[in-house]
Motif scaffolding. Structure first.
Motif, mmCIF file in Angstrom:
data_model
loop_
_atom_site.group_PDB
_atom_site.id
_atom_site.type_symbol
_atom_site.label_atom_id
_atom_site.label_comp_id
_atom_site.label_asym_id
_atom_site.label_seq_id
_atom_site.Cartn_x
_atom_site.Cartn_y
_atom_site.Cartn_z
ATOM 1 N N GLU A 65 0.624 -1.277 0.046
ATOM 2 C CA GLU A 65 0.060 -0.047 0.069
ATOM 3 C C GLU A 65 0.966 1.317 -0.045
ATOM 4 O OE1 GLU A 65 -4.305 -0.176 1.549
ATOM 5 O OE2 GLU A 65 -3.149 -0.861 3.090
ATOM 6 N N TYR A 66 2.207 1.245 0.134
ATOM 7 C CA TYR A 66 2.990 2.489 0.002
ATOM 8 C C TYR A 66 2.775 3.262 -1.252
ATOM 9 C CZ TYR A 66 6.205 -0.535 -2.537
ATOM 10 O OH TYR A 66 6.676 -1.363 -3.751
ATOM 11 N N TYR A 67 2.323 2.374 -2.145
ATOM 12 C CA TYR A 67 2.284 2.978 -3.523
ATOM 13 C C TYR A 67 1.211 3.802 -3.782
ATOM 14 C CZ TYR A 67 -1.773 0.826 -5.613
ATOM 15 O OH TYR A 67 -3.130 0.512 -5.883
ATOM 16 N N ARG A 68 0.293 3.844 -2.496
ATOM 17 C CA ARG A 68 -0.857 4.981 -2.534
ATOM 18 C C ARG A 68 -0.592 6.408 -2.050
ATOM 19 N NH1 ARG A 68 -4.422 0.329 -1.319
ATOM 20 N NH2 ARG A 68 -5.727 -0.303 -3.095
ATOM 21 N N LEU A 113 14.049 14.042 -7.916
ATOM 22 C CA LEU A 113 14.164 15.461 -7.210
ATOM 23 C C LEU A 113 15.694 15.812 -7.092
ATOM 24 C CD1 LEU A 113 11.557 15.359 -4.347
ATOM 25 C CD2 LEU A 113 11.247 16.173 -6.718
ATOM 26 N N ILE A 114 16.181 17.055 -7.404
ATOM 27 C CA ILE A 114 17.533 17.390 -7.317
ATOM 28 C C ILE A 114 17.861 18.795 -6.503
ATOM 29 C CG2 ILE A 114 18.450 15.826 -9.289
ATOM 30 C CD1 ILE A 114 18.934 18.431 -10.675
ATOM 31 N N SER A 143 0.865 9.512 -0.651
ATOM 32 C CA SER A 143 0.881 11.060 -1.283
ATOM 33 C C SER A 143 2.560 11.308 -0.847
ATOM 34 C CB SER A 143 0.074 11.970 -0.668
ATOM 35 O OG SER A 143 0.082 12.078 0.896
ATOM 36 N N ASP A 144 3.166 10.919 -0.109
ATOM 37 C CA ASP A 144 4.700 11.271 0.100
ATOM 38 C C ASP A 144 5.539 10.334 -0.792
ATOM 39 O OD1 ASP A 144 3.902 12.958 2.220
ATOM 40 O OD2 ASP A 144 4.141 11.359 3.611
ATOM 41 N N ARG A 145 4.937 9.373 -1.702
ATOM 42 C CA ARG A 145 5.582 8.683 -2.577
ATOM 43 C C ARG A 145 6.426 9.477 -3.469
ATOM 44 N NH1 ARG A 145 3.662 4.476 -7.038
ATOM 45 N NH2 ARG A 145 5.670 3.624 -7.559
#
Length: 818
Positions: free
Chosen positions: A734-737, A746-747, A739-741
């Protein structure tokens, strides 16, 4: 090898192999609810796998070994009788709901519990995708639906129904702003369909045909699509920008719209077939007004025509009614929408209806909204006569009563008169038959004695081959969701017609569905007592004194937090084990209905396990869970199995490691995964082969996917795991859901800078340049490379080659320790 015969078919078996095992290996189905390949039989077998062996009468195939030349029969009358008796015993001890009660009355057939469950998890895009499987106009229906589902919501017996319709509206509005899962259109079939009418039925039919690869053209007499959605519903209830977005989504699929084309004037059915269309769907709606039949009714103005003129932007109407008294006859949707428009034009409006308030053909909330805005309703009052005065009208009315036959009778002695500047009739609309004179093919269309077009109720096909019809054109004015359902039904029939295949007759499974109670009084209070009361989330309603000054939307939708909280109120009545339920499957095959199921809850639903919910009321004591568990983590005791006095004790022990294997082998919904949001049937989801990424073992998994959303994860019966997984493999997806994923690289150039999104090429270039810079300044030993256990062996191998071959360092490690 041994050869034997099953229903006169020769089968090869291994020495010592049972009949059931050999048949399963060869793809021959013998029913069984307790069989597990490679595991011993339970102490009390289910008895469903019986077969008839020539010379041995009836035997259990799970324990009878194959012998050379054995003749086995799997469906003899004796065998069928025994199976039916076994299933009847299981039914008598079963308690639960196969499907949620909210699903049953929904004309659209939406998976309501499913999309509510996805909203509860914050997966709004998946929820909308699930809705779109049956409903192409969710934002529109979310504003105008009469909510057939909510009165039967079981939550009402705890506090108040779940706001099902408002949740549907929320996800539609949310995804129009934040994007949605793209719709998948099948490759073109090279076949063309014409649709006459762009109302909800026409749009729905076009949508489902287009998704299936047909080329669709919609013809409409109006310049803009939408039909009565656009010209019959005011913007304070259904904003035009919302409707435009919904219709644009459909047209962007490749549906062509040709406005300003009048059937019978610009084209006929013969013209359409001559132009290469292979099927036509008629969805022109119902524009013929019903009449009450009183003296002077012809003096009334048409409420429907007024709404159409107003919604087209006729500015002359805006000042004509200021301060005027207006009477509206009828309490249809047209009448109430008209009244609310006129109030905003500063008129004083009275609505008269011959029956009682509760008998009005529209939801009571529609009347309440109008009353808050100043509309005055007079019920049980009917018109007797309308007379034209010099600058106004005299309307004579009388009070009504109902006869024993429920018919209306006007009491002449109660007659009274009122004077109005305007009188509108709005009794509702019905189908017309003026199309019969449009052309040669039109004249061949048959109508029923009541004037409605005659169609096959199963396929909606007319008496002219290739011509179908649906929506209000057949039924008179009904609801938008009913028109949408009619369009979807027509699309299925048209597809069958064009592919020259008979439409498959749907299997009616209602009698095989277990229910906890069809009526409120049938419900066991012990089930309801498990849920704590929680307030319903309501739409915000603009103050009546403010909203009557404009035509802006009256009701304001839910926020994301409100929607999630509201969705979590769902009791999840429908069985989340529906997709794996073998009991129901065999009940259907053996024609054993669920009518004699238990009516009272025997065991509390156990929710103490962090990941698994246990409903012993659905347990059939097959012992699969006990036998499959490698940790002896389940205590199961069964007393008087199969009898009315049966009692089952189930609990997890401290040895449980939450691998979840017991859930996947359970043949009913007795064990289900708490994180499974959607009840689904086997043919409604795709199974995708995958490999677990939590560690380097590489367990084989099956992802059950629907609309791009993972519903559940199962272990595949392949090495190295052979169906087993750890807790992370089966439940940790469920981590794929979240919002922080991170979904994009990002750089940042400095620790003082904020991270910014870039493409992968830019990100990899950035990493390479900085690694090179560090090596040149500090040497190779200043660099270290950490491999991820979630990456494949090939990826990790490549990373260490980069470390050693390019950057000349042996500082390579993996933070995971298995």
């Amino acid at each position: 090898m041994l050869r034997f015969f099953v229903d006169d078919r020769e089968i090869v078996a291994y020495p010592g192999e049972t009949i059931l095992s050999a048949c399963r290996r060869m793809g021959i189905e013998i029913p069984s609810l307790c069989y597990l390949l490679g595991y011993p039989s339970p102490e009390r077998p289910c008895g469903l796998c019986v077969v008839e062996v020539e010379g041995q009468v009836i035997v259990r195939s799970c324990e009878t070994e194959v012998k050379e030349g054995l003749k086995v029969y799997t469906n003899t009358p004796k065998v069928k009788e025994i199976r039916k008796h076994v299933l009847q015993g299981l039914v008598s001890n079963h308690y639960g709901d196969c499907k949620a009660p909210c699903h049953v009355p929904c004309p659209g057939g939406l998976n309501i519990q499913g999309y509510v469950g996805l909203i509860a998890k914050g997966d709004f895009k998946a929820a909308l995708a699930l809705i779109r499987e049956k409903l192409p106009l969710p934002a529109t229906v979310g504003r105008v639906c009469p909510r057939f589902c909510e009165p039967v919501c079981r939550r009402a017996l705890v506090d108040s129904p779940v706001a099902i319709n408002n949740l549907k509206r929320f996800v539609a509005d949310y995804c129009y702003e934040h994007g949605e899962i793209p719709l998948e259109v099948k490759p073109s079939k090279g076949k063309r369909v014409a649709i006459i009418g762009s109302g909800p039925a026409g749009l729905s039919c076009a949508y489902f045909l287009r998704l299936n690869g047909y080329d669709v053209v919609i013809f409409d007499k109006e310049e803009k699509p939408g039909g009565m959605l656009r010209y019959g519903i005011p913007s304070f209830k259904l904003p035009k920008d919302v409707l435009d977005k919904e219709i644009a989504t459909l047209l962007n699929l490749g549906i062509e719209f040709r406005g300003g084309k009048i059937w019978g004037k610009d084209f006929t059915l013969s013209d359409l077939f001559a132009d290469g269309f292979q099927a036509v769907f008629l969805a022109v709606g119902a524009r013929k007004e019903r009449l009450f039949g009183f003296d002077g009714e012809d003096l009334c103005e048409s409420g429907l025509n007024f709404l159409v003129r107003f919604n087209k932007g006729d500015s002359a109407l805006c000042t004509e009614f200021t301060g005027k008294r207006v009477a509206i006859l009828g309490c249809s949707y047209t009448a109430v929408e008209l009244a609310r428009v006129l109030v905003r034009l500063s008129a004083k409006v009275d609505v008269y209806y011959p029956r009682a308030r509760l008998e009005a053909p529209i939801p009571q909330r529609e009347i309440n909204y109008a009353e808050k805005e100043g509309v005055h309703f007079v019920f049980a009052t009917a018109p007797l006569k309308l007379r034209k005065l010099s600058t106004s009208y005299e309307l004579k009315l009388g009070r009504t009563i109902k006869t024993e036959k429920k018919e209306i009778r006007i009491l002449e002695e109660t007659a009274f008169a009122e004077e109005y500047e305007f009188v509108f009739r709005a009794w509702g609309e019905e189908p017309g038959a003026d199309f019969l004179s449009y052309g040669e093919l039109e004249a061949k269309l048959e109508v029923n004695p009541d004037g409605a077009l005659k169609v096959d109720p199963t396929t909606l096909s007319t008496t002219v081959p290739g011509v179908f019809a649906g929506g209000d054109m057949l039924t008179g004015t009904r609801t938008v969701i009913q028109a949408v359902a009619s369009g979807r039904k027509a699309a299925q029939a048209i597809s069958s017609f064009l592919e020259e295949r008979g439409r498959p007759r749907p299997v009616i499974t209602v009698k095989f569905d277990f229910v906890r109670g069809k009526r409120a009084e049938d419900m066991d209070s012990n089930f309801l007592d498990q849920f704590a009361p929680q307030g319903r989330a309501h739409l915000k309603e603009r103050a009546s004194e403010e909203r009557v000054k404009d035509f802006e939307e009256v009701l304001i939708g839910l926020t994301p937090d409100e929607a999630v909280q509201e969705a979590q109120r769902c009791l999840k009545c429908g069985c989340l084990g529906l997709s794996k339920c073998e009991l129901r499957k065999y009940m259907i095959e053996e024609d054993v209905p669920a009518v004699n199921s238990r009516r009272k809850m025997k065991y509390p639903i156990l929710r103490t396990h962090p990941l698994i919910e246990v409903d012993t009321n659905k347990c059939i004591a097959c012992e699969r869970c006990v036998r499959i568990c490698p940790y002896s983590a389940i205590f199961l005791k069964v007393v008087d199995k199969g009898k009315p006095t049966e009692y089952i004790t189930f609990r997890f022990t401290e040895s449980c490691v939450s691998c979840g294997m017991c859930v996947d082998v359970c043949p009913t919904g007795a064990l289900v995964k708490k994180n499974q949001p959607v009840p689904y049937e086997r043919n409604q989801a795709k199974e995708v082969k995958s490999v677990c990424g939590y560690c380097a073992v590489g367990c084989n998994l099956t992802l059950v996917v629907k609309n791009g959303t993972i519903l559940e994860v199962k272990g595949r019966n392949l090495p190295p795991n052979y169906g087993f997984t750890c807790v992370k493999g089966r439940f940790g997806f469920e981590y794929y859901r979240s919002s922080d994923r991170l979904t994009k690289p990002l750089i940042r150039e400095s620790i003082k800078d904020d991270f910014r999104e870039v493409d992968w090429d830019t990100a990899l270039e950035f990493v390479a340049e900085n690694l090179k810079r560090i090596k040149e300044r500090y040497g190779s030993q200043a660099l270290g490379f950490l491999c991820s256990a979630r990456a494949s062996n090939e990826e990790n191998y490549l990373l260490q080659k980069i470390a050693r071959g390019i950057f000349k360092t042996n500082n390579v490690d993996c933070p995971a320790r298995v």
